[in-house]
Design an enzyme around this catalytic site. Structure first.
Site, PDB file in Angstrom:
ATOM      1  N   SER A   1       0.598  -1.084   0.061  1.00  0.00           N
ATOM      2  CA  SER A   1       0.019  -0.146  -0.019  1.00  0.00           C
ATOM      3  C   SER A   1       0.794   1.347  -0.002  1.00  0.00           C
ATOM      4  O   SER A   1       1.523   1.458  -0.879  1.00  0.00           O
ATOM      5  CB  SER A   1      -0.889   0.279   1.083  1.00  0.00           C
ATOM      6  OG  SER A   1      -1.986   0.708   1.111  1.00  0.00           O
TER       7      SER A   1
ATOM      8  N   ASP B   1      -8.206  -5.283  -5.894  1.00  0.00           N
ATOM      9  CA  ASP B   1      -8.179  -4.355  -5.248  1.00  0.00           C
ATOM     10  C   ASP B   1      -8.446  -2.914  -5.929  1.00  0.00           C
ATOM     11  O   ASP B   1      -8.051  -2.998  -6.895  1.00  0.00           O
ATOM     12  CB  ASP B   1      -6.815  -4.299  -4.888  1.00  0.00           C
ATOM     13  CG  ASP B   1      -6.390  -3.114  -3.650  1.00  0.00           C
ATOM     14  OD1 ASP B   1      -7.454  -2.544  -3.108  1.00  0.00           O
ATOM     15  OD2 ASP B   1      -5.204  -2.586  -3.878  1.00  0.00           O
TER      16      ASP B   1
ATOM     17  N   HIS C   1      -6.686  -5.880  -1.468  1.00  0.00           N
ATOM     18  CA  HIS C   1      -5.676  -5.123  -1.182  1.00  0.00           C
ATOM     19  C   HIS C   1      -4.405  -6.007  -0.135  1.00  0.00           C
ATOM     20  O   HIS C   1      -3.324  -5.563  -0.544  1.00  0.00           O
ATOM     21  CB  HIS C   1      -6.146  -3.889  -0.380  1.00  0.00           C
ATOM     22  CG  HIS C   1      -5.267  -2.915   0.058  1.00  0.00           C
ATOM     23  ND1 HIS C   1      -4.441  -2.057  -1.152  1.00  0.00           N
ATOM     24  CD2 HIS C   1      -4.921  -2.262   1.037  1.00  0.00           C
ATOM     25  CE1 HIS C   1      -3.891  -1.302  -0.841  1.00  0.00           C
ATOM     26  NE2 HIS C   1      -4.024  -1.289   0.508  1.00  0.00           N
TER      27      HIS C   1
END
Length: 438
Positions: A173, A359, A415
């Site tokens: 991320s 994601d 994610h």
């Protein structure tokens, strides 16, 4: 003689080798971890690295389950900015995973420490159990990369037996910014045996992420043909679309409309938490949408657990993401192209960019565009990659390989790839650190 720095007393060198933990800080060893039916057969440590300006970064280090002395060292950072890497340990790829009761831990058969020594670092100060003496939590990308680098220096001082091992930087991320900016510093330090970096669902370029998200949303049925038609009419010119920085007001209004569909639940969640509470409290809970951090929060704030982990009384109560760090964070990099090109230009580091393909936070298409924009020489054309579950072979996703660089998708994952697809993620990680083809 450098082998024994950091130990409290001189011990017999041969017994060091027998133990395999030459110089490890005994005071930080986790002797008993609550929640496990059986204590682990590998060593683990938890404590603090002191970095610039009286900042104390909390770490949890798990040695490899298979020959720690010969296994690589892997740093893991979660993103945010402001989210805790213990989320990676307890819910993604750590040796034990938190259960829904918030009390018990179960062993993870696909833990990354099956084959690596993994260092989970809570960074920057203000995140998780990390803190600074002055409780000042405003920071930025450059300061964070410097403090993470200083923490690594402290790690190798505390665990000198690992300084020669292969070393990898990995994260997820906002780790898309953390990892390449940290790698830029680590590659200049000849004392560390850096071999490469891996970034999962990373923020690599705001422009590419935003532009690709509109396509991703349309082709996942979120926008509808009428809105898509308007976006094409107002945001695109000669087949090239700019949804990110378009000065046409008709484009902006349609992008905002699209964003309201894409972000409806996402922004609902974040905005309520931020706006409603931030004004009332200095520190608020900030959960990434679609994660349940209650079990981890219960577990890590249990006084027996905090004692086992040697948590400082100065540390704040553990929350998955710190709103204070997030809201006061100064983002300096709009993309990390320069850092990737520097790493690739050295011709000796392996780079893996991987994305769960469903994601929407950092969608695969934006990272794919980013990797393509680096214009490296293609070695292996895009093809499926496989992994085994039991005796059957599964398609893990797709991979395209360049010189020292691979872009890989993980089919059906969101994610947090190791949470959604643990076996595929372990296979990918194993191939990456062992230099095997995907």
């Amino acid at each position: 003689s450098h082998l024994i720095t950091g130990t409290s007393q001189h011990r017999n060198i041969n017994s060091f080798y027998a133990l395999g933990t030459l110089g490890a800080p005994e005071a930080d060893e986790i002797k008993f971890l609550p929640g496990l039916q059986k204590q682990p057969n590998f060593k683990q440590y938890s404590g603090y690295f002191n970095v610039a300006d009286n900042k104390h970064l909390h770490y949890w280090f798990v040695e490899s389950q298979k020959d720690p002395a010969a296994s690589p060292v892997v740093l893991w950072l979660n993103g945010g900015p402001g989210c805790s890497s213990l989320d990676g340990l307890l819910t993604e790829h750590g040796p034990f995973l938190i259960q829904n009761d918030g009390m018990s831990l179960e062993y993870n058969p696909y833990s990354w420490n099956m084959i690596a020594n993994v260092l989970y670092l809570e960074s920057p100060a203000g995140v998780g159990f990390s803190y600074s003496d002055d409780s000042h939590y405003t920071t930025n990308d450059t300061e964070v990369s410097m403090n993470n680098y200083l923490a690594l220096k402290e790690f190798f001082k505390a665990f000198p037996e690992y300084i020669k091992n292969e070393f990898f930087l990995t994260g997820e991320s906002y780790g898309g910014i953390y990892i390449p900016t940290l790698a830029e510093r680590v590659m200049e330090d000849a004392s560390m045996n850096l071999q490469g970096i891996a970034v999962g669902n990373g923020m690599s370029s705001y422009e590419m992420n935003d532009n690709s998200l509109v396509y991703f949303a349309y082709y996942h049925g979120l926008l509808g043909t009428r809105l898509w038609g308007d976006l094409q009419a107002y945001c695109c010119d000669g087949g090239k679309c700019d949804f990110y920085n378009n000065h046409n007001p008709n484009c902006s209004s349609n992008v905002n409309l699209g964003n309201s569909f894409i972000n409806h639940e996402w922004t609902q969640l974040w905005n309520q938490k931020l706006k409603g509470v931030a004004s009332l409290y200095k520190l608020v809970r900030l959960d990434p949408p679609c994660t349940n951090s209650t079990p981890s929060t219960l577990y890590l704030n249990n006084p027996y657990v905090k004692t086992a982990l040697h948590i400082s009384p100065s540390a704040l109560p553990w929350v998955i993401c710190s709103a204070e760090v997030n809201l006061n964070y100064n983002r300096l990099y709009m993309d990390v192209r320069k850092q990737y090109l520097k790493l690739l230009g050295a011709l000796k580091y392996r780079v893996l960019v991987y994305n769960g393909d469903v994601d929407m936070a950092c969608n695969f298409l934006g990272d794919e565009w980013f990797v393509e924009s680096l214009q490296q020489e293609v070695q292996v054309k895009r093809r499926p990659w496989l992994y085994y579950t039991g005796k059957s072979q599964q398609v893990g996703g797709f991979v395209k390989e360049f010189s020292n660089l691979a872009f890989l998708t993980v089919k059906g994952s969101g994610h947090m790839v190791p949470t959604d697809k643990p076996i595929a993620a372990f296979t990918m990680f194993s191939n990456f650190i062992k230099k095997q083809p995907y």
